[in-house]
Design a protein around this motif. Structure first.
Motif, short mmCIF file in Angstrom:
data_model
loop_
_atom_site.label_atom_id
_atom_site.label_comp_id
_atom_site.label_asym_id
_atom_site.label_seq_id
_atom_site.Cartn_x
_atom_site.Cartn_y
_atom_site.Cartn_z
N PRO A 167 -14.53 58.18 33.96
CA PRO A 167 -15.06 59.36 33.27
C PRO A 167 -14.49 59.52 31.87
O PRO A 167 -13.36 59.14 31.59
CB PRO A 167 -14.61 60.53 34.16
CG PRO A 167 -14.21 59.91 35.46
CD PRO A 167 -13.73 58.54 35.14
N MET A 168 -15.32 60.05 30.99
CA MET A 168 -14.85 60.45 29.65
C MET A 168 -14.18 61.80 29.81
O MET A 168 -14.83 62.80 30.14
CB MET A 168 -16.02 60.54 28.68
CG MET A 168 -16.70 59.20 28.41
SD MET A 168 -15.64 58.06 27.49
CE MET A 168 -15.60 58.89 25.90
N SER A 169 -12.87 61.84 29.60
CA SER A 169 -12.13 63.07 29.85
C SER A 169 -10.89 63.12 28.96
O SER A 169 -10.36 62.09 28.55
CB SER A 169 -11.70 63.15 31.32
OG SER A 169 -10.81 64.21 31.55
N SER A 170 -10.45 64.34 28.66
CA SER A 170 -9.23 64.51 27.87
C SER A 170 -7.99 64.32 28.73
O SER A 170 -6.87 64.26 28.20
CB SER A 170 -9.20 65.90 27.22
OG SER A 170 -9.20 66.91 28.21
N ALA A 171 -8.17 64.22 30.06
CA ALA A 171 -7.03 64.01 30.95
C ALA A 171 -6.44 62.63 30.68
O ALA A 171 -7.14 61.62 30.69
CB ALA A 171 -7.46 64.12 32.41
N SER A 172 -5.16 62.57 30.44
CA SER A 172 -4.51 61.30 30.10
C SER A 172 -4.46 60.34 31.28
O SER A 172 -4.40 59.12 31.11
CB SER A 172 -3.08 61.56 29.61
OG SER A 172 -3.07 62.43 28.51
N ASN A 173 -4.45 60.89 32.49
CA ASN A 173 -4.30 60.06 33.68
C ASN A 173 -5.59 60.04 34.48
O ASN A 173 -6.06 61.07 34.97
CB ASN A 173 -3.15 60.60 34.54
CG ASN A 173 -1.84 60.65 33.76
OD1 ASN A 173 -1.21 59.63 33.52
ND2 ASN A 173 -1.44 61.86 33.36
N VAL B 129 -9.60 60.23 40.35
CA VAL B 129 -8.72 61.40 40.32
C VAL B 129 -8.12 61.46 38.91
O VAL B 129 -7.74 60.44 38.34
CB VAL B 129 -7.60 61.33 41.38
CG1 VAL B 129 -8.17 61.56 42.75
CG2 VAL B 129 -6.85 60.00 41.33
N MET B 130 -8.08 62.66 38.36
CA MET B 130 -7.62 62.83 36.99
C MET B 130 -6.65 64.01 36.91
O MET B 130 -6.80 64.99 37.65
CB MET B 130 -8.82 63.10 36.07
CG MET B 130 -9.86 61.99 36.07
SD MET B 130 -11.29 62.39 35.03
CE MET B 130 -12.04 63.72 35.98
N PHE B 131 -5.69 63.87 36.03
CA PHE B 131 -4.76 64.98 35.80
C PHE B 131 -4.15 64.86 34.41
O PHE B 131 -3.99 63.76 33.87
CB PHE B 131 -3.65 65.03 36.86
CG PHE B 131 -3.06 63.70 37.24
CD1 PHE B 131 -1.94 63.22 36.58
CD2 PHE B 131 -3.63 62.94 38.24
CE1 PHE B 131 -1.39 62.00 36.92
CE2 PHE B 131 -3.09 61.71 38.59
CZ PHE B 131 -1.97 61.23 37.93
N SER B 132 -3.85 65.99 33.83
CA SER B 132 -3.33 66.06 32.46
C SER B 132 -1.87 65.59 32.42
O SER B 132 -1.13 65.72 33.40
CB SER B 132 -3.43 67.50 31.95
OG SER B 132 -2.63 67.69 30.80
N ALA B 133 -1.47 65.08 31.27
CA ALA B 133 -0.08 64.68 31.07
C ALA B 133 0.86 65.88 31.19
O ALA B 133 2.03 65.74 31.55
CB ALA B 133 0.08 64.02 29.71
N PHE B 134 0.34 67.08 30.89
CA PHE B 134 1.16 68.29 30.95
C PHE B 134 1.42 68.74 32.39
O PHE B 134 2.28 69.58 32.63
CB PHE B 134 0.49 69.43 30.18
CG PHE B 134 0.41 69.19 28.70
CD1 PHE B 134 1.51 69.45 27.88
CD2 PHE B 134 -0.74 68.69 28.12
CE1 PHE B 134 1.45 69.22 26.51
CE2 PHE B 134 -0.81 68.45 26.75
CZ PHE B 134 0.28 68.72 25.95
#
Length: 373
Positions: free
Chosen positions: A305-311, A361-366
């Protein structure tokens, strides 16, 4: 696993050859070693400070302050008394860099800007500030360049007096006992033995290791803790990634830290620079990344996916635990690591997420919490 990863995980930091002799925070000082624990060191420090503050005359206050600072330098650097008494504060203490140069004779050959017979030891920020203030206060007292030049016998007597004043045996006020106490304090806080050796200025690690010992019970507990930790890694605890730090991008306030797991997954986290220093993170240091389930987003896209989530990690839904409002979706990655996401049941239905389907599965670096291993 590719050759690059294989080389990375064969490094000493990963293979536990770093000299850490106290991986579980368990240590028994050798029976013959006289030392003070941290609480007693704090008590002794308070005794010195109270003694200094009680002085009425300025000349007496300055005299006591010099001795107190000698104690503090031994207490926080583990230096020998003679090393502290020979410090020229104009060239050997750098309050801005929070360092003190020890063991410098003035005739040592310089290599890379550091004398061959000396070592640089870091000091706490509060001690650097106290030293600066004391040097400024005594600038007109004729002490510049030899603030610490005092008679060793006089200093020892005052150390013994301070120990007795706070209820400690006289022998525990000995500068050597305070030096040993700092060594044991560092080792108990998992500072690698070779590093403690360098801080103390010991010629060999055997001199440093002579301060410590393990009882049979200690050995059992150390091994049990290590085996349990190793087992937790092998069983791939969900939402937990163990690996080595492969990249640190330090900013003005926060830093981006990348961990590469043994199977090749890259996890990015953003932490404060304060945390970076406190946890002593460096490249090739082992670390564990953890993510809470509510912070994990599940996507059913075929392509990444195109996403701002780094992971963003690809896996297969292995288990679904439905609730009336929220549902747990467990996704198994290629290496067997489970990532649990907490989603709304309606969201799961809308995306038609069922057991056996491929998802991201996606998650932000924060949202990634880093723990020092």
């Amino acid at each position: 696993m590719d050759k690059e990863l294989d080389k990375l995980f064969s490094e000493p930091a990963f293979s536990n050859r770093s000299g850490r002799i106290n991986p579980s925070g368990i240590l028994s000082p050798a029976e013959e070693v006289k030392y003070l624990d941290t609480a007693s060191l704090e008590l002794l420090e308070k005794s010195f400070r109270t003694w200094t503050d009680e002085a009425v005359r300025m000349d007496v206050r300055i005299s006591r302050k010099r001795i107190t600072l000698i104690f503090l330098l031994i207490r926080y650097t583990g230096a020998r008394l003679g090393e502290i008494l020979s410090i020229d504060e104009t060239s050997m203490i750098d309050p801005d860099k929070l360092t003190v140069r020890l063991g410098f004779s003035g005739i040592d050959k310089e290599e890379n800007g550091i004398a061959s017979g000396s070592r640089i030891v870091e000091i706490p920020a509060f001690l650097a500030a106290e030293l600066s203030n004391a040097f400024s206060m005594t600038e007109n007292a004729g002490l510049k360049g030899h603030f610490f030049y005092l008679d060793p016998a006089h200093v020892r007597r005052k150390f013994y007096e301070r120990a007795e004043a706070c209820g400690l045996l006289r022998e525990f006020g000995n500068p050597s006992a305070i030096r040993r106490s700092r060594a044991i304090e560092l080792i108990r806080n998992n500072i690698p033995l070779p590093m403690v050796q360098k801080i103390l200025g010991h010629s060999t690690s055997s001199l440093t290791s002579a301060y410590i010992d393990f009882s049979k019970e200690d050995l059992k507990q150390v091994l049990r803790n290590y085996v349990d930790k190793e087992s937790r890694r092998k069983t791939s605890a969900r939402n937990s990634f163990y690996g080595l730090i492969t990249r640190i991008n330090k900013g003005d306030i926060q830093s981006e830290v990348e961990i590469t797991t043994y199977s090749g997954h890259k996890i990015t986290s953003v932490i404060t620079n304060e945390s970076l220093e406190r946890l002593m993170f460096r490249e090739k240091s082992p670390a564990t990344a953890e993510i809470k389930a509510p912070w994990v987003v599940v996507s059913k896209d075929v392509e990444e996916p195109m996403s701002s989530a780094s992971n963003r990690l690809n896996g297969k839904v292995s288990r679904i635990i439905k609730g009336s409002i929220t549902t747990e979706v467990v996704v198994s990655l290629s290496d067997g690591t489970d990532v649990c996401a907490l989603v709304t049941e309606q969201g799961r239905v809308d995306l038609d997420i069922v057991e056996g389907v491929d998802v991201w599965v996606m998650f932000s670096a924060f949202s990634v919490i880093l723990n020092a291993d």
